[in-house]
Every structure is written in C-alpha cells, then in structure tokens.
Design a protein around this motif. Structure first.
Motif, PDB file in Angstrom:
ATOM      1  N   MET A  57     -48.416   4.554  18.380  1.00  0.00           N
ATOM      2  CA  MET A  57     -47.288   5.435  18.663  1.00  0.00           C
ATOM      3  C   MET A  57     -46.229   5.353  17.561  1.00  0.00           C
ATOM      4  SD  MET A  57     -48.206   6.882  21.471  1.00  0.00           S
ATOM      5  CE  MET A  57     -46.713   7.675  22.040  1.00  0.00           C
ATOM      6  N   LYS A  58     -46.661   5.383  16.323  1.00  0.00           N
ATOM      7  CA  LYS A  58     -45.740   5.332  15.187  1.00  0.00           C
ATOM      8  C   LYS A  58     -44.805   6.550  15.232  1.00  0.00           C
ATOM      9  CE  LYS A  58     -48.085   2.198  12.307  1.00  0.00           C
ATOM     10  NZ  LYS A  58     -47.773   1.021  13.064  1.00  0.00           N
ATOM     11  N   GLY A  59     -43.530   6.295  14.975  1.00  0.00           N
ATOM     12  CA  GLY A  59     -42.546   7.372  14.988  1.00  0.00           C
ATOM     13  C   GLY A  59     -41.907   7.589  16.350  1.00  0.00           C
ATOM     14  N   TYR A  60     -42.370   6.877  17.363  1.00  0.00           N
ATOM     15  CA  TYR A  60     -41.810   6.981  18.697  1.00  0.00           C
ATOM     16  C   TYR A  60     -40.957   5.753  18.990  1.00  0.00           C
ATOM     17  CZ  TYR A  60     -45.073  10.745  19.796  1.00  0.00           C
ATOM     18  OH  TYR A  60     -45.769  11.921  19.805  1.00  0.00           O
ATOM     19  N   GLU A  61     -39.908   5.943  19.770  1.00  0.00           N
ATOM     20  CA  GLU A  61     -39.092   4.829  20.229  1.00  0.00           C
ATOM     21  C   GLU A  61     -39.664   4.329  21.553  1.00  0.00           C
ATOM     22  OE1 GLU A  61     -34.536   3.913  21.747  1.00  0.00           O
ATOM     23  OE2 GLU A  61     -35.043   5.898  21.002  1.00  0.00           O
ATOM     24  N   TYR A  62     -39.978   3.062  21.634  1.00  0.00           N
ATOM     25  CA  TYR A  62     -40.531   2.471  22.851  1.00  0.00           C
ATOM     26  C   TYR A  62     -39.396   2.138  23.808  1.00  0.00           C
ATOM     27  CZ  TYR A  62     -43.009  -0.841  25.867  1.00  0.00           C
ATOM     28  OH  TYR A  62     -43.553  -1.498  26.938  1.00  0.00           O
ATOM     29  N   LEU A  63     -39.493   2.624  25.051  1.00  0.00           N
ATOM     30  CA  LEU A  63     -38.425   2.442  26.020  1.00  0.00           C
ATOM     31  C   LEU A  63     -38.746   1.415  27.101  1.00  0.00           C
ATOM     32  CD1 LEU A  63     -37.488   6.209  26.456  1.00  0.00           C
ATOM     33  CD2 LEU A  63     -36.414   4.505  24.965  1.00  0.00           C
ATOM     34  N   GLY A  64     -40.029   1.062  27.278  1.00  0.00           N
ATOM     35  CA  GLY A  64     -40.388   0.085  28.297  1.00  0.00           C
ATOM     36  C   GLY A  64     -41.620   0.514  29.070  1.00  0.00           C
ATOM     37  N   PHE A  65     -41.914  -0.240  30.140  1.00  0.00           N
ATOM     38  CA  PHE A  65     -43.120   0.042  30.914  1.00  0.00           C
ATOM     39  C   PHE A  65     -42.883  -0.187  32.398  1.00  0.00           C
ATOM     40  CE2 PHE A  65     -43.305  -4.509  30.471  1.00  0.00           C
ATOM     41  CZ  PHE A  65     -43.836  -4.935  31.678  1.00  0.00           C
ATOM     42  N   ASP A  66     -43.785   0.374  33.190  1.00  0.00           N
ATOM     43  CA  ASP A  66     -43.883   0.116  34.620  1.00  0.00           C
ATOM     44  C   ASP A  66     -45.322  -0.254  34.907  1.00  0.00           C
ATOM     45  OD1 ASP A  66     -41.244   0.720  35.530  1.00  0.00           O
ATOM     46  OD2 ASP A  66     -41.681   2.851  35.300  1.00  0.00           O
ATOM     47  N   LEU A  67     -45.531  -1.016  35.980  1.00  0.00           N
ATOM     48  CA  LEU A  67     -46.883  -1.360  36.409  1.00  0.00           C
ATOM     49  C   LEU A  67     -47.042  -0.912  37.842  1.00  0.00           C
ATOM     50  CD1 LEU A  67     -49.651  -2.757  36.224  1.00  0.00           C
ATOM     51  CD2 LEU A  67     -48.493  -4.921  36.735  1.00  0.00           C
ATOM     52  N   ASP A  68     -48.023  -0.064  38.108  1.00  0.00           N
ATOM     53  CA  ASP A  68     -48.361   0.346  39.466  1.00  0.00           C
ATOM     54  C   ASP A  68     -49.353  -0.671  40.012  1.00  0.00           C
ATOM     55  OD1 ASP A  68     -49.581   1.440  41.750  1.00  0.00           O
ATOM     56  OD2 ASP A  68     -49.276   3.479  41.028  1.00  0.00           O
TER      57      ASP A  68
END
Length: 102
Positions: A57-68
């Motif tokens: 995901m180069k060029g994207y800002e990583y905001l975090g994750f969720d786990l279902d």
C-alpha cells in the motif's frame, strides 16, 4: 453560591471522563480477546498482518485496523487523497481477501 459553582464544574468534568472510561474498557476487552486468539493460534498477530499488507500500500496513509472475532478477518484502513480504502485480510492465513476504494 460559592460552594455550588466548584461542585458543578467538578460534575461537568467527571461525567465525560466516566463516559470515556467505558469505551476504553471495551477496547481493552477487544485487545485482550485479540491477544488470546493470537496466543491460541487462531489468528496471526496484528504486526504479522501489517507486515504483509503495508508494503503493498505504498503512497497510502495507514490509519489502523479492526479484527472481527466472528470471522477472524482483519480490516486495515488506509487513506490517500481524501479517499478511505479498507483492505480485508484473513486473520488465519494472512491473505488479502477484499478491498474497497481505489
């Protein structure tokens, strides 16, 4: 009157703090559940998932994750140019299984 004002100010400060504390308790519980699932070998660690997806995901800002927990699917959230992109990853295998956005 002088005694009432400090009491009202204290009450105004205390109510939002207690409301926030409940959300933190739920988040802590989710983190504990994720840790337990990871420890039992049911899902990969968040760091392992991020290690596989972030390089793609180069060029994207990583905001975090969720786990279902029901499906063992991690959803990683990214943003670029004001557009949010979600990447779904199988928590057991680490394989990307879906993506929304551009």
């Amino acid at each position: 009157m002088k005694m009432v004002l400090p009491f009202l100010l204290l009450a105004a400060i205390t109510v939002p703090a207690s409301a926030t504390g409940e959300g933190d308790g739920q988040r802590r519980s989710d983190q504990e559940r994720a840790y337990d699932a990871r420890r039992k070998g049911e899902v990969l660690s968040p760091r392992a998932i991020e290690g596989r997806v972030l390089p793609t995901m180069k060029g994207y800002e990583y905001l975090g994750f969720d786990l279902d927990f029901g499906t063992s699917v991690y959803t990683l959230k990214f943003m670029r140019d004001g557009v949010v992109v979600w990447v779904d990853v199988d928590g057991r295998s680490g394989q990307i299984i879906g993506r929304t956005g551009r």
